[in-house]
Design an enzyme around this catalytic site. Structure first.
Site, short mmCIF file in Angstrom:
data_model
loop_
_atom_site.label_atom_id
_atom_site.label_comp_id
_atom_site.label_asym_id
_atom_site.label_seq_id
_atom_site.Cartn_x
_atom_site.Cartn_y
_atom_site.Cartn_z
N HIS A 7 -4.27 -5.07 -9.32
CA HIS A 7 -5.13 -3.96 -8.91
C HIS A 7 -6.59 -4.41 -9.01
O HIS A 7 -6.98 -5.03 -10.01
CB HIS A 7 -4.88 -2.75 -9.80
N MET A 10 0.79 -1.22 0.00
CA MET A 10 0.00 0.00 0.00
C MET A 10 0.83 1.29 0.00
O MET A 10 0.32 2.34 0.36
CB MET A 10 -0.96 0.00 1.20
C1 GRF Z 1 -5.88 -7.11 -3.09
O1 GRF Z 1 -7.25 -7.09 -3.26
C2 GRF Z 1 -5.21 -6.26 -4.12
O2 GRF Z 1 -5.94 -6.09 -5.28
C3 GRF Z 1 -5.07 -4.94 -3.46
O3 GRF Z 1 -4.88 -5.24 -2.10
C4 GRF Z 1 -5.48 -6.48 -1.78
C5 GRF Z 1 -4.47 -7.31 -1.05
O4 GRF Z 1 -5.01 -8.43 -0.44
N1 GRF Z 1 -4.01 -4.18 -4.08
P1 GRF Z 1 -4.06 -9.53 0.18
O5 GRF Z 1 -3.13 -8.85 1.16
O6 GRF Z 1 -3.32 -10.20 -0.94
O7 GRF Z 1 -4.99 -10.47 0.88
#
Ligand code: GRF
Length: 216
Positions: A111, A92
Site C-alpha cells: 500500500h 484494485m
Molecule cells: C502501487 O503503487 C501500489 O502501491 C498500489 O498500486 C500501484 C500498482 O502499481 N496499490 P503497479 O501496477 O505495480 O505498477
C-alpha cells in the site's frame, strides 16, 4: 528449501510484479512468479508477463456479478496454479471475506502509505495536503479489514518542498520495488508468518514493522 511459488494479482501496469519477477530471476528472492492474474483486460502487466513467458490470465468480472462469485473464480484460478503465496500488486478490487479466509497467512499487499496512516485511495495527494514530512509504502498481510492487516515492512522517504503528487508516486513506487521483494524473501525463507494477532519474524512477534529509509 524449495522455491516459493507466487501468484501475482494485478489490475494495471504491473511494475511491482516485474520487480518481484526480476528479484526471483536475479537470485535475490527464493521464489518464482508462476502466474499473473488480472481483473482487467487492459492491464499492461498482462502483456509484460506474457513477454517474459509467465503464465497469465484474465479473470474479468461479468456484468452485475457479485463480489463473492467473482472471488470464487479468482480463487479457483489461483488454486489451479498451486501457489504458496498470493501477492496483490496494484490489484484494485476489494476482496470478499471468504477469499481472505481461504488464503489467510499467504496473502500480501503493498500500500502506498506508511500504514496505518492513509488507508484507501489518493494517498500521495492526501499526504501533501496534510503537510506530512514522511511518506512511503507498506507491505502487509491481508485481512478482512481494508489496508489493515499485520504490517511487515515499511519503506520511508522524506518529502521535499518540491514534491507533488506525481513525484511522490514515482518515488514511492521505486521504494515499493525494493521492499516488496525483500518482504517476500522473508516469507520464502520461512522466516516470517502471520499469527492471529499479528506477524512473527524469526520466532519473535513483530511489534512494529521493519523499516527501511530511502533518500531517492
Ligand atoms: C502501487 O503503487 C501500489 O502501491 C498500489 O498500486 C500501484 C500498482 O502499481 N496499490 P503497479 O501496477 O505495480 O505498477
Amino acid at each position: 528449501m524449495s522455491r516459493a511459488r507466487l501468484a501475482v494479482i494485478i489490475s494495471g501496469a504491473g511494475s511491482n510484479m516485474l520487480a518481484i519477477d526480476d528479484a526471483c530471476r536475479q537470485g535475490a528472492l527464493h521464489a518464482d512468479v508462476v502466474c499473473v492474474i488480472s481483473n482487467r483486460a487492459d492491464a499492461a502487466g498482462l502483456a509484460h508477463a506474457a513477454a517474459r513467458g509467465i503464465p497469465n490470465y484474465l479473470v474479468a468480472p461479468t456484468a452485475g456479478e457479485l463480489r463473492e462469485s467473482y472471488d470464487e473464480r479468482l480463487a479457483a484460478a489461483i488454486q489451479a496454479a498451486t501457489v504458496d503465496y498470493v501477492v496483490l500488486a496494484g490489484y484494485m478490487r476489494i476482496l470478499s471475506h471468504d477469499f481472505v479466509r481461504e488464503f489467510a497467512g499467504r496473502l500480501l499487499n503493498i500500500h502506498p502509505s506508511l500504514l496505518p496512516a492513509y488507508k484507501g485511495l489518493h494517498t500521495h495527494r492526501r499526504v501533501i495536503e496534510a503537510g506530512e514530512t514522511q511518506h512511503g509504502a507498506t507491505v502487509h498481510f491481508v485481512t478482512a479489514e481494508l489496508d489493515g492487516g499485520p504490517r511487515i515492512l515499511r519503506g520511508v522517504l522524506t518529502l521535499s518542498p518540491t514534491d507533488d503528487e506525481e513525484s511522490l508516486q514515482r518515488r514511492v513506487q521505486r521504494i515499493e520495488h525494493v521492499i516488496y521483494p525483500e518482504a517476500l524473501e522473508l516469507l520464502a525463507r520461512g522466516r516470517l508468518r502471520q499469527l492471529d494477532t499479528g506477524a512473527e519474524l524469526d520466532g519473535q512477534t513483530l511489534v512494529e514493522p521493519l523499516e527501511r529509509r530511502f533518500d531517492f
